[in-house]
Write an enzyme that holds these catalytic residues in place. Sequence first.
Site, mmCIF file in Angstrom:
data_model
loop_
_atom_site.group_PDB
_atom_site.id
_atom_site.type_symbol
_atom_site.label_atom_id
_atom_site.label_comp_id
_atom_site.label_asym_id
_atom_site.label_seq_id
_atom_site.Cartn_x
_atom_site.Cartn_y
_atom_site.Cartn_z
ATOM 1 N N HIS A 188 40.213 30.476 43.567
ATOM 2 C CA HIS A 188 39.243 30.878 42.539
ATOM 3 C C HIS A 188 39.571 30.076 41.278
ATOM 4 C CE1 HIS A 188 38.109 35.254 43.936
ATOM 5 N NE2 HIS A 188 37.069 34.458 44.070
ATOM 6 N N CYS A 239 42.286 38.660 37.322
ATOM 7 C CA CYS A 239 41.484 39.178 38.434
ATOM 8 C C CYS A 239 41.138 40.655 38.251
ATOM 9 C CB CYS A 239 42.230 39.030 39.746
ATOM 10 S SG CYS A 239 42.674 37.348 40.155
HETATM 11 N N1 ARG Z 1 41.961 39.607 47.701
HETATM 12 C C1 ARG Z 1 40.978 39.156 46.759
HETATM 13 C C2 ARG Z 1 40.139 38.063 47.373
HETATM 14 O O1 ARG Z 1 40.693 37.233 48.050
HETATM 15 C C3 ARG Z 1 41.628 38.683 45.510
HETATM 16 C C4 ARG Z 1 40.679 38.362 44.407
HETATM 17 C C5 ARG Z 1 41.358 37.877 43.199
HETATM 18 N N2 ARG Z 1 40.464 37.787 42.108
HETATM 19 C C6 ARG Z 1 40.342 36.752 41.301
HETATM 20 N N3 ARG Z 1 39.558 36.861 40.285
HETATM 21 N N4 ARG Z 1 40.948 35.617 41.553
HETATM 22 O O2 ARG Z 1 38.950 38.008 47.203
#
Ligand code: ARG
Length: 280
Positions: free
Chosen positions: A179, A273
């Site tokens: 991300h 996150c």
């Molecule tokens: N387990 C989540 C996923 O893989 C984690 C999300 C993390 N969020 C972020 N904004 N990077 O989607």
Amino acid sequence: MISADSVRDLRVSRPREYLMCPPERFAVAYSINPWMDPAAPVDTDRALAQWTGLRDLLVELGHTVYTLAPLPELPDMVFAANGAFSVDGTVFGARFRYPQRTAEAGAHERWYTASGWRYVPAAHVNEGEGDFAYVPAAHGGVVLAGYGYRTEPPAHAEAQEVFGRPVVSLRLTDPRFYHLDTALAAISDDNVAYYPDAFSPASRRVLAELFPDAVLADEADALAFGLNLVSDNKHVVLPAEAAGMAAKLGAAGYAPIPVDLGELKKGGGSVKCCIAELRA
Ligand code: ARG
């Protein structure tokens, strides 16, 4: 020369509004990023205690935190940043890549709509603030947008039409930083911090051109989730493990505040996150 201490005294924090979702149902039940290992034990009470510490800190810093109720069967809902992206009072809804998280978008939509926001649903896959960042005083207000793992490039064009702000597409190339918010963060109203090697060479060049004064992270900083931070223009809340990143931000005149979010890292996320910023 002006010292980092005197710059820090001059920096002014701006009160923010945030949306967070308590990890009451947090678990690593599946794996959709390289950090998630369903075989590793997760302590949900510990995750909740760490999350509560983060929320209380934001309130102490003078910010407003709204809470989204967690839903059963959605163990990743604590990562509230992924549910939408708001700028200028408009909310661009998320559309999750993986079926395990699809239903989160509706929960966010209901919250924003009930709270009086103008909500625009998305036609293309995008994971909200996971892949969108906003830098209000740079280039007249610019949106930075990641792609390569989750958000699809057509969603960037869609966001530009929704917001009427320039959206700069940046290609992520390292699956550990899947991300945008694991590789780049807005640290002030006009500056960012990022880990160059998480981006394609062309995207790196674009970032260097747009943000010549950026704070640059190295691999160790990024692996410690040191870019998964939240800044109010002065205080920068980041994971405790990211000591090197905290030192770099301190030297650049910010006030870093470390927090322990170790349990949530098992899901592949940290401070940023867990926090969706609401930009009225
Ligand atoms: N387990 C989540 C996923 O893989 C984690 C999300 C993390 N969020 C972020 N904004 N990077 O989607």
